[in-house]
Design a protein around this motif. Structure first.
Motif, PDB file in Angstrom:
ATOM      1  N   ILE A 296      82.018  43.387  78.048  1.00  9.66           N
ATOM      2  CA  ILE A 296      80.764  42.540  77.771  1.00  9.66           C
ATOM      3  C   ILE A 296      80.755  42.156  76.116  1.00  9.66           C
ATOM      4  CG2 ILE A 296      79.488  43.785  79.570  1.00  9.66           C
ATOM      5  CD1 ILE A 296      78.438  45.726  77.773  1.00  9.66           C
ATOM      6  N   GLY A 297      81.758  42.854  75.485  1.00 10.92           N
ATOM      7  CA  GLY A 297      81.712  42.314  73.993  1.00 10.92           C
ATOM      8  C   GLY A 297      80.492  43.005  73.140  1.00 10.92           C
ATOM      9  N   ARG A 298      80.264  44.158  73.156  1.00  8.06           N
ATOM     10  CA  ARG A 298      79.225  44.580  72.267  1.00  8.06           C
ATOM     11  C   ARG A 298      79.358  46.018  72.458  1.00  8.06           C
ATOM     12  NH1 ARG A 298      74.697  46.710  75.258  1.00  8.06           N
ATOM     13  NH2 ARG A 298      74.652  45.738  77.447  1.00  8.06           N
ATOM     14  N   GLN A 299      78.433  46.733  71.473  1.00  3.79           N
ATOM     15  CA  GLN A 299      78.750  48.227  71.322  1.00  3.79           C
ATOM     16  C   GLN A 299      77.857  48.832  72.607  1.00  3.79           C
ATOM     17  OE1 GLN A 299      80.187  50.408  68.716  1.00  3.79           O
ATOM     18  NE2 GLN A 299      81.413  48.271  68.346  1.00  3.79           N
ATOM     19  N   VAL A 300      78.420  49.942  73.181  1.00  2.00           N
ATOM     20  CA  VAL A 300      77.475  50.605  74.179  1.00  2.00           C
ATOM     21  C   VAL A 300      77.729  51.993  73.831  1.00  2.00           C
ATOM     22  CG1 VAL A 300      77.561  48.849  76.043  1.00  2.00           C
ATOM     23  CG2 VAL A 300      79.470  50.366  75.954  1.00  2.00           C
ATOM     24  N   SER A 301      76.870  53.083  74.224  1.00  2.00           N
ATOM     25  CA  SER A 301      77.021  54.350  74.457  1.00  2.00           C
ATOM     26  C   SER A 301      77.916  54.858  75.418  1.00  2.00           C
ATOM     27  CB  SER A 301      75.899  55.170  74.159  1.00  2.00           C
ATOM     28  OG  SER A 301      75.168  55.067  75.418  1.00  2.00           O
ATOM     29  N   TYR A 302      78.511  56.246  75.230  1.00  2.00           N
ATOM     30  CA  TYR A 302      79.159  56.838  76.295  1.00  2.00           C
ATOM     31  C   TYR A 302      78.142  56.822  77.776  1.00  2.00           C
ATOM     32  CZ  TYR A 302      83.360  58.080  73.752  1.00  2.00           C
ATOM     33  OH  TYR A 302      84.692  57.838  73.228  1.00  2.00           O
ATOM     34  N   ARG A 303      76.914  57.450  77.266  1.00  2.00           N
ATOM     35  CA  ARG A 303      76.156  57.349  78.470  1.00  2.00           C
ATOM     36  C   ARG A 303      75.551  55.941  79.316  1.00  2.00           C
ATOM     37  NH1 ARG A 303      71.950  60.748  80.642  1.00  2.00           N
ATOM     38  NH2 ARG A 303      72.084  62.371  79.070  1.00  2.00           N
ATOM     39  N   ARG A 304      75.769  54.981  78.294  1.00  2.00           N
ATOM     40  CA  ARG A 304      75.613  53.593  78.831  1.00  2.00           C
ATOM     41  C   ARG A 304      76.927  53.395  79.970  1.00  2.00           C
ATOM     42  NH1 ARG A 304      71.421  50.539  80.656  1.00  2.00           N
ATOM     43  NH2 ARG A 304      72.170  48.502  80.671  1.00  2.00           N
ATOM     44  N   LEU A 305      77.971  53.630  79.292  1.00  2.00           N
ATOM     45  CA  LEU A 305      79.171  53.656  80.112  1.00  2.00           C
ATOM     46  C   LEU A 305      79.234  54.136  81.449  1.00  2.00           C
ATOM     47  CD1 LEU A 305      82.198  54.358  77.549  1.00  2.00           C
ATOM     48  CD2 LEU A 305      81.470  52.062  78.534  1.00  2.00           C
ATOM     49  N   ILE A 306      78.392  55.217  81.861  1.00  2.00           N
ATOM     50  CA  ILE A 306      78.331  55.752  82.928  1.00  2.00           C
ATOM     51  C   ILE A 306      77.383  54.921  83.826  1.00  2.00           C
ATOM     52  CG2 ILE A 306      77.512  57.814  84.617  1.00  2.00           C
ATOM     53  CD1 ILE A 306      78.112  59.411  81.818  1.00  2.00           C
ATOM     54  N   ARG A 307      76.415  54.566  83.259  1.00  2.00           N
ATOM     55  CA  ARG A 307      75.618  53.374  83.989  1.00  2.00           C
ATOM     56  C   ARG A 307      76.111  52.326  84.411  1.00  2.00           C
ATOM     57  NH1 ARG A 307      69.836  52.231  83.033  1.00  2.00           N
ATOM     58  NH2 ARG A 307      69.783  54.318  81.967  1.00  2.00           N
ATOM     59  N   LEU A 308      76.900  51.786  83.595  1.00  2.00           N
ATOM     60  CA  LEU A 308      77.620  50.376  83.773  1.00  2.00           C
ATOM     61  C   LEU A 308      78.637  50.602  84.795  1.00  2.00           C
ATOM     62  CD1 LEU A 308      78.466  49.057  79.993  1.00  2.00           C
ATOM     63  CD2 LEU A 308      76.666  48.152  81.853  1.00  2.00           C
ATOM     64  N   GLU A 309      79.114  51.572  84.978  1.00  2.00           N
ATOM     65  CA  GLU A 309      80.194  52.049  86.084  1.00  2.00           C
ATOM     66  C   GLU A 309      79.462  51.871  87.532  1.00  2.00           C
ATOM     67  OE1 GLU A 309      84.331  52.945  86.686  1.00  2.00           O
ATOM     68  OE2 GLU A 309      83.119  52.367  85.053  1.00  2.00           O
ATOM     69  N   LEU A 310      78.228  52.318  87.375  1.00  2.00           N
ATOM     70  CA  LEU A 310      77.456  52.328  88.924  1.00  2.00           C
ATOM     71  C   LEU A 310      77.120  51.123  88.884  1.00  2.00           C
ATOM     72  CD1 LEU A 310      75.153  55.411  87.708  1.00  2.00           C
ATOM     73  CD2 LEU A 310      77.060  55.393  89.437  1.00  2.00           C
ATOM     74  N   TYR A 311      76.949  50.209  88.132  1.00  2.00           N
ATOM     75  CA  TYR A 311      76.448  48.708  88.225  1.00  2.00           C
ATOM     76  C   TYR A 311      77.380  48.149  88.849  1.00  2.00           C
ATOM     77  CZ  TYR A 311      72.051  49.270  85.355  1.00  2.00           C
ATOM     78  OH  TYR A 311      70.959  49.835  85.065  1.00  2.00           O
ATOM     79  N   LYS A 312      78.769  48.405  88.485  1.00  2.00           N
ATOM     80  CA  LYS A 312      79.971  47.966  88.949  1.00  2.00           C
ATOM     81  C   LYS A 312      80.103  48.214  90.539  1.00  2.00           C
ATOM     82  CE  LYS A 312      82.864  49.297  85.938  1.00  2.00           C
ATOM     83  NZ  LYS A 312      84.373  49.276  85.022  1.00  2.00           N
ATOM     84  N   LEU A 313      79.860  49.508  90.676  1.00  2.00           N
ATOM     85  CA  LEU A 313      79.885  49.802  92.427  1.00  2.00           C
ATOM     86  C   LEU A 313      79.012  48.996  92.996  1.00  2.00           C
ATOM     87  CD1 LEU A 313      81.132  51.757  94.121  1.00  2.00           C
ATOM     88  CD2 LEU A 313      79.655  53.531  93.443  1.00  2.00           C
ATOM     89  N   GLU A 314      77.541  48.878  92.548  1.00  2.00           N
ATOM     90  CA  GLU A 314      76.991  48.407  93.265  1.00  2.00           C
ATOM     91  C   GLU A 314      77.423  46.753  93.763  1.00  2.00           C
ATOM     92  OE1 GLU A 314      73.145  48.103  90.654  1.00  2.00           O
ATOM     93  OE2 GLU A 314      72.265  49.872  92.151  1.00  2.00           O
ATOM     94  N   LYS A 315      77.976  46.226  92.515  1.00  2.00           N
ATOM     95  CA  LYS A 315      78.429  44.724  92.644  1.00  2.00           C
ATOM     96  C   LYS A 315      79.572  44.790  93.997  1.00  2.00           C
ATOM     97  CE  LYS A 315      77.253  42.768  88.404  1.00  2.00           C
ATOM     98  NZ  LYS A 315      77.828  42.200  87.069  1.00  2.00           N
TER      99      LYS A 315
END
Length: 330
Positions: A296-315
């Motif tokens: 995504i080309g920007r800084q994200v926190s480790y906690r946000r990484l977990i949420r992004l993983e869930l969004y990928k699973l939703e897709k």
């Protein structure tokens, strides 16, 4: 980003009008409602119905741990984001063995590759982990040959066995010898830290699932049965090596946790409250740490990484994009 509130003291949690506070014999501690996303309780705490009603209104999750650091349960507010559509997609993928395997393989692949990254990191720092590293790398290709989740769990277990054998070389402290993985009760200092950290990781992943349309009761690698939650166990497998294990190595290496921070009880080796506080404070700092996300080309926190993983699973479940697990590069 809302914060996590950690409570270690004994006392009572109260609500007065639109205010929440924690009362102990030493006084009151007010809870910043609008800034709090979850509360983790480790002490002996009394909670009344009005307090829970207010948590539900404010969509604040409450995780409860025993005095020994074991996860006891979660107060999960009204499922405000859960959708019938997503529950059906999860159920369809779970009930169809081949579709379930596609997702489960990726969870094991993500766990295995992140285990490999941790071993490569320490191998590059001249730790004697070459043998377990080669063993894990040899097992990774066999993930695609697994015909059911039992075989996948066996592969994942084998990778972790090799991985855990590297802990003594990585840590290099005779007070924290691994020996073997033991749970409930953990039989040595290192196993106590691993169990405590893993419990926290499961709770953190559960909180992040709550903020998506996914249902935590339907996992894919771990069987969905009479247990309350399984999806958080699946997601945790990916992040335990790079968050919990690396944190444990750091805490021991910096002497922030020593053998004096443990005590022997009827339930095995226990972590003292002071060390629990140190662990959760450092974990909280770790979760706030940001990295450059290459996709995504920007800084994200480790906690946000977990949420992004869930969004990928939703897709993936909606058929928009095949799921691929997060793999660290460091």
């Amino acid at each position: 980003m809302k914060k996590t509130l950690y409570i270690f003291s004994n006392g009572e949690l109260h609500r007065k009008d639109n205010t929440l506070y924690f009362e102990t014999e030493n006084g009151r501690r007010f809870i910043p409602v609008e800034d709090t996303g979850e509360i983790m309780v480790f002490g002996e705490v009394q909670i009344n119905k009005k307090f829970l009603e207010f948590l539900s209104q404010k969509e604040i999750i409450l995780h409860y741990f025993s005095h020994h650091g074991y996860y006891m349960g979660t107060f999960y507010p009204r499922e405000h984001l859960n959708s019938g559509y997503m529950i059906l997609r999860q159920a369809e993928h779970y009930l169809d063995e081949q579709r379930r395997l596609v997702v489960a393989r990726e969870f094991v692949r993500g766990a295995g590759k992140n285990i490999r990254q941790v071993l490569k990191y320490y191998h590059g720092r001249e730790k004697d982990v070459g043998e377990p590293l080669r063993a894990v790398e040899k097992l990774l290709p066999s993930i695609d040959d697994c015909g059911d989740t039992a075989a996948l769990m066996a592969i994942e277990g084998n990778m972790r066995d090799h991985y855990y054998r590297a802990f003594d070389a990585i840590i290099g402290d005779p007070d924290f010898i691994f020996q073997e993985r033991t749970r409930r009760p953990p039989k040595n200092h290192l196993n106590t830290l691993i169990s405590f950290g893993n419990s926290l990781m499961y709770s953190i992943c559960l909180s992040e699932i709550y903020k998506t349309h996914l249902d935590p009761r339907i996992g894919f690698l771990h069987a969905t049965n009479f247990r309350r939650f399984t999806l958080n166990l699946d997601i945790s497998e990916i992040f335990k090596p790079i968050i919990i294990d690396r944190l444990i190595f750091s805490l021991i290496g910096k002497k922030m946790v020593t053998k004096n921070d443990f005590e022997r009880g009827t339930e095995g080796i226990l972590l003292k409250d002071k060390a629990k506080k140190c662990f959760v404070e450092e974990l909280d700092n770790k979760l706030k740490t940001t990295i450059n996300h290459r996709e995504i080309g920007r800084q994200v926190s480790y906690r946000r990484l977990i949420r992004l993983e869930l969004y990928k699973l939703e897709k993936h479940l909606m058929g928009e994009k095949p799921y691929s697990p997060f793999v660290a590069r460091w």
